[in-house]
Structures are given as structure tokens and as C-alpha cells.
Design a protein around this motif. Structure first.
Motif, PDB file in Angstrom:
ATOM      1  N   ASN A  28      -2.590  44.533  -7.570  1.00 13.30           N
ATOM      2  CA  ASN A  28      -3.635  45.526  -7.656  1.00 13.30           C
ATOM      3  C   ASN A  28      -3.603  46.242  -9.002  1.00 13.30           C
ATOM      4  O   ASN A  28      -4.648  46.508  -9.587  1.00 13.30           O
ATOM      5  CB  ASN A  28      -3.504  46.527  -6.506  1.00 13.30           C
ATOM      6  CG  ASN A  28      -4.703  47.420  -6.373  1.00 13.30           C
ATOM      7  OD1 ASN A  28      -5.719  47.202  -7.006  1.00 13.30           O
ATOM      8  ND2 ASN A  28      -4.571  48.433  -5.557  1.00 13.30           N
ATOM      9  N   ASN A  29      -2.399  46.536  -9.505  1.00 14.63           N
ATOM     10  CA  ASN A  29      -2.258  47.192 -10.802  1.00 14.63           C
ATOM     11  C   ASN A  29      -2.827  46.305 -11.913  1.00 14.63           C
ATOM     12  O   ASN A  29      -3.497  46.790 -12.818  1.00 14.63           O
ATOM     13  CB  ASN A  29      -0.789  47.526 -11.061  1.00 14.63           C
ATOM     14  CG  ASN A  29      -0.620  48.424 -12.263  1.00 14.63           C
ATOM     15  OD1 ASN A  29      -1.489  49.207 -12.600  1.00 14.63           O
ATOM     16  ND2 ASN A  29       0.519  48.283 -12.913  1.00 14.63           N
ATOM     17  N   HIS A  30      -2.568  45.002 -11.815  1.00 18.88           N
ATOM     18  CA  HIS A  30      -3.069  44.052 -12.819  1.00 18.88           C
ATOM     19  C   HIS A  30      -4.598  43.995 -12.800  1.00 18.88           C
ATOM     20  O   HIS A  30      -5.231  43.981 -13.860  1.00 18.88           O
ATOM     21  CB  HIS A  30      -2.474  42.666 -12.573  1.00 18.88           C
ATOM     22  CG  HIS A  30      -2.926  41.642 -13.556  1.00 18.88           C
ATOM     23  ND1 HIS A  30      -2.569  41.684 -14.877  1.00 18.88           N
ATOM     24  CD2 HIS A  30      -3.720  40.561 -13.407  1.00 18.88           C
ATOM     25  CE1 HIS A  30      -3.130  40.659 -15.509  1.00 18.88           C
ATOM     26  NE2 HIS A  30      -3.833  39.970 -14.627  1.00 18.88           N
ATOM     27  N   THR A  31      -5.185  43.968 -11.624  1.00 18.59           N
ATOM     28  CA  THR A  31      -6.647  43.915 -11.552  1.00 18.59           C
ATOM     29  C   THR A  31      -7.275  45.194 -12.090  1.00 18.59           C
ATOM     30  O   THR A  31      -8.320  45.132 -12.736  1.00 18.59           O
ATOM     31  CB  THR A  31      -7.138  43.645 -10.108  1.00 18.59           C
ATOM     32  OG1 THR A  31      -6.608  44.634  -9.241  1.00 18.59           O
ATOM     33  CG2 THR A  31      -6.749  42.268  -9.637  1.00 18.59           C
TER      34      THR A  31
ATOM     35  N   LEU B 121      -7.213  44.915 -15.834  1.00 17.79           N
ATOM     36  CA  LEU B 121      -8.276  44.012 -16.287  1.00 17.79           C
ATOM     37  C   LEU B 121      -9.643  44.672 -16.164  1.00 17.79           C
ATOM     38  O   LEU B 121     -10.487  44.560 -17.060  1.00 17.79           O
ATOM     39  CB  LEU B 121      -8.267  42.723 -15.460  1.00 17.79           C
ATOM     40  CG  LEU B 121      -7.189  41.714 -15.782  1.00 17.79           C
ATOM     41  CD1 LEU B 121      -7.243  40.559 -14.806  1.00 17.79           C
ATOM     42  CD2 LEU B 121      -7.333  41.208 -17.205  1.00 17.79           C
ATOM     43  N   ARG B 122      -9.866  45.339 -15.051  1.00 20.25           N
ATOM     44  CA  ARG B 122     -11.160  46.000 -14.838  1.00 20.25           C
ATOM     45  C   ARG B 122     -11.412  47.024 -15.950  1.00 20.25           C
ATOM     46  O   ARG B 122     -12.492  47.054 -16.544  1.00 20.25           O
ATOM     47  CB  ARG B 122     -11.189  46.672 -13.470  1.00 20.25           C
ATOM     48  CG  ARG B 122     -12.557  47.192 -13.084  1.00 20.25           C
ATOM     49  CD  ARG B 122     -12.607  47.762 -11.689  1.00 20.25           C
ATOM     50  NE  ARG B 122     -12.064  46.899 -10.670  1.00 20.25           N
ATOM     51  CZ  ARG B 122     -12.711  45.878 -10.101  1.00 20.25           C
ATOM     52  NH1 ARG B 122     -13.929  45.595 -10.481  1.00 20.25           N
ATOM     53  NH2 ARG B 122     -12.129  45.142  -9.170  1.00 20.25           N
ATOM     54  N   ASN B 123     -10.420  47.835 -16.272  1.00 14.31           N
ATOM     55  CA  ASN B 123     -10.579  48.828 -17.340  1.00 14.31           C
ATOM     56  C   ASN B 123     -10.810  48.161 -18.689  1.00 14.31           C
ATOM     57  O   ASN B 123     -11.619  48.633 -19.494  1.00 14.31           O
ATOM     58  CB  ASN B 123      -9.366  49.749 -17.396  1.00 14.31           C
ATOM     59  CG  ASN B 123      -9.304  50.684 -16.209  1.00 14.31           C
ATOM     60  OD1 ASN B 123     -10.329  51.031 -15.633  1.00 14.31           O
ATOM     61  ND2 ASN B 123      -8.105  51.075 -15.828  1.00 14.31           N
ATOM     62  N   LYS B 124     -10.118  47.064 -18.933  1.00 16.53           N
ATOM     63  CA  LYS B 124     -10.289  46.313 -20.185  1.00 16.53           C
ATOM     64  C   LYS B 124     -11.732  45.822 -20.319  1.00 16.53           C
ATOM     65  O   LYS B 124     -12.357  45.983 -21.366  1.00 16.53           O
ATOM     66  CB  LYS B 124      -9.319  45.129 -20.204  1.00 16.53           C
ATOM     67  CG  LYS B 124      -9.540  44.161 -21.329  1.00 16.53           C
ATOM     68  CD  LYS B 124      -8.630  42.951 -21.194  1.00 16.53           C
ATOM     69  CE  LYS B 124      -9.009  41.870 -22.170  1.00 16.53           C
ATOM     70  NZ  LYS B 124      -8.193  40.668 -21.992  1.00 16.53           N
ATOM     71  N   TYR B 125     -12.264  45.228 -19.249  1.00 10.42           N
ATOM     72  CA  TYR B 125     -13.606  44.669 -19.317  1.00 10.42           C
ATOM     73  C   TYR B 125     -14.696  45.730 -19.185  1.00 10.42           C
ATOM     74  O   TYR B 125     -15.821  45.493 -19.616  1.00 10.42           O
ATOM     75  CB  TYR B 125     -13.784  43.569 -18.265  1.00 10.42           C
ATOM     76  CG  TYR B 125     -13.005  42.318 -18.623  1.00 10.42           C
ATOM     77  CD1 TYR B 125     -13.242  41.654 -19.815  1.00 10.42           C
ATOM     78  CD2 TYR B 125     -12.023  41.831 -17.779  1.00 10.42           C
ATOM     79  CE1 TYR B 125     -12.527  40.517 -20.160  1.00 10.42           C
ATOM     80  CE2 TYR B 125     -11.304  40.701 -18.106  1.00 10.42           C
ATOM     81  CZ  TYR B 125     -11.558  40.048 -19.302  1.00 10.42           C
ATOM     82  OH  TYR B 125     -10.851  38.926 -19.647  1.00 10.42           O
TER      83      TYR B 125
ATOM     84  N   THR C 137     -22.637  44.001 -18.114  1.00 10.91           N
ATOM     85  CA  THR C 137     -22.552  45.422 -18.442  1.00 10.91           C
ATOM     86  C   THR C 137     -21.290  45.988 -17.802  1.00 10.91           C
ATOM     87  O   THR C 137     -20.673  45.350 -16.944  1.00 10.91           O
ATOM     88  CB  THR C 137     -23.769  46.196 -17.911  1.00 10.91           C
ATOM     89  OG1 THR C 137     -23.753  46.162 -16.476  1.00 10.91           O
ATOM     90  CG2 THR C 137     -25.075  45.620 -18.425  1.00 10.91           C
ATOM     91  N   ALA C 138     -20.941  47.187 -18.207  1.00  9.63           N
ATOM     92  CA  ALA C 138     -19.774  47.851 -17.609  1.00  9.63           C
ATOM     93  C   ALA C 138     -19.978  48.054 -16.115  1.00  9.63           C
ATOM     94  O   ALA C 138     -19.033  47.930 -15.330  1.00  9.63           O
ATOM     95  CB  ALA C 138     -19.516  49.180 -18.306  1.00  9.63           C
ATOM     96  N   ASP C 139     -21.212  48.328 -15.692  1.00  9.69           N
ATOM     97  CA  ASP C 139     -21.491  48.480 -14.258  1.00  9.69           C
ATOM     98  C   ASP C 139     -21.285  47.178 -13.502  1.00  9.69           C
ATOM     99  O   ASP C 139     -20.817  47.186 -12.365  1.00  9.69           O
ATOM    100  CB  ASP C 139     -22.914  48.990 -14.035  1.00  9.69           C
ATOM    101  CG  ASP C 139     -23.070  50.463 -14.375  1.00  9.69           C
ATOM    102  OD1 ASP C 139     -22.055  51.198 -14.315  1.00  9.69           O
ATOM    103  OD2 ASP C 139     -24.190  50.871 -14.706  1.00  9.69           O
TER     104      ASP C 139
ATOM    105  N   MET D 125     -17.622  44.405  -9.482  1.00  8.65           N
ATOM    106  CA  MET D 125     -17.083  43.091  -9.116  1.00  8.65           C
ATOM    107  C   MET D 125     -15.931  43.235  -8.121  1.00  8.65           C
ATOM    108  O   MET D 125     -15.169  44.197  -8.182  1.00  8.65           O
ATOM    109  CB  MET D 125     -16.537  42.361 -10.362  1.00  8.65           C
ATOM    110  CG  MET D 125     -17.575  41.943 -11.347  1.00  8.65           C
ATOM    111  SD  MET D 125     -16.830  41.200 -12.807  1.00  8.65           S
ATOM    112  CE  MET D 125     -16.614  39.540 -12.226  1.00  8.65           C
ATOM    113  N   SER D 126     -15.801  42.237  -7.260  1.00  5.50           N
ATOM    114  CA  SER D 126     -14.633  42.208  -6.376  1.00  5.50           C
ATOM    115  C   SER D 126     -13.408  41.847  -7.210  1.00  5.50           C
ATOM    116  O   SER D 126     -13.524  41.310  -8.322  1.00  5.50           O
ATOM    117  CB  SER D 126     -14.838  41.175  -5.262  1.00  5.50           C
ATOM    118  OG  SER D 126     -14.772  39.864  -5.778  1.00  5.50           O
TER     119      SER D 126
END
Length: 58
Positions: free
Chosen positions: A2-5, A8-12, A21-23, A28-29
Motif C-alpha cells: 500500500n505504501n508503494h502504491t 507511485l500515485r503521488n509521483k504520477y 490528468t492528475a484526476d 485509478m484503482s
């Protein structure tokens, strides 16, 4: 994982891939996010020396 995702989510979200887009990334799941990251970086594991001219022993 979960920490890794979340990393990644913050990176993208900060720098979304082309056509997104950021949204899009925010909504995304976790599985879709991990799949996207995999396909964006699947060729990164290829050896940089592949195809380099030089002497080869076969």
C-alpha cells in the motif's frame, strides 16, 4: 504494498503520463496504477549494452 502504491500515485499525480490528468491518476484503482507503472517501465530492465558494437563470443 500500500505504501508503494501511494508513492507511485503521488509521483504520477505530480507528473501524469501523456494523455492523462492528475484526476485520472487520483481515481485509478491500485491494480490499474501498478499495471500502468509496469507498462511504462517494462523496457527499463533491458541491458544498456545490448546491440553495442564490440567483440562477442558465441
Amino acid at each position: 504494498m500500500n505504501n508503494h502504491t501511494e508513492e507511485l500515485r503521488n509521483k504520477y499525480i505530480q507528473n501524469p503520463p501523456e494523455g492523462m490528468t492528475a484526476d485520472d491518476v487520483r481515481n485509478m484503482s491500485d491494480d490499474d496504477l501498478l499495471d500502468m507503472d509496469y507498462f511504462l517501465h517494462e523496457d527499463d530492465d533491458l541491458d544498456d549494452d545490448f546491440g553495442e558494437e564490440g567483440f562477442y563470443i558465441f
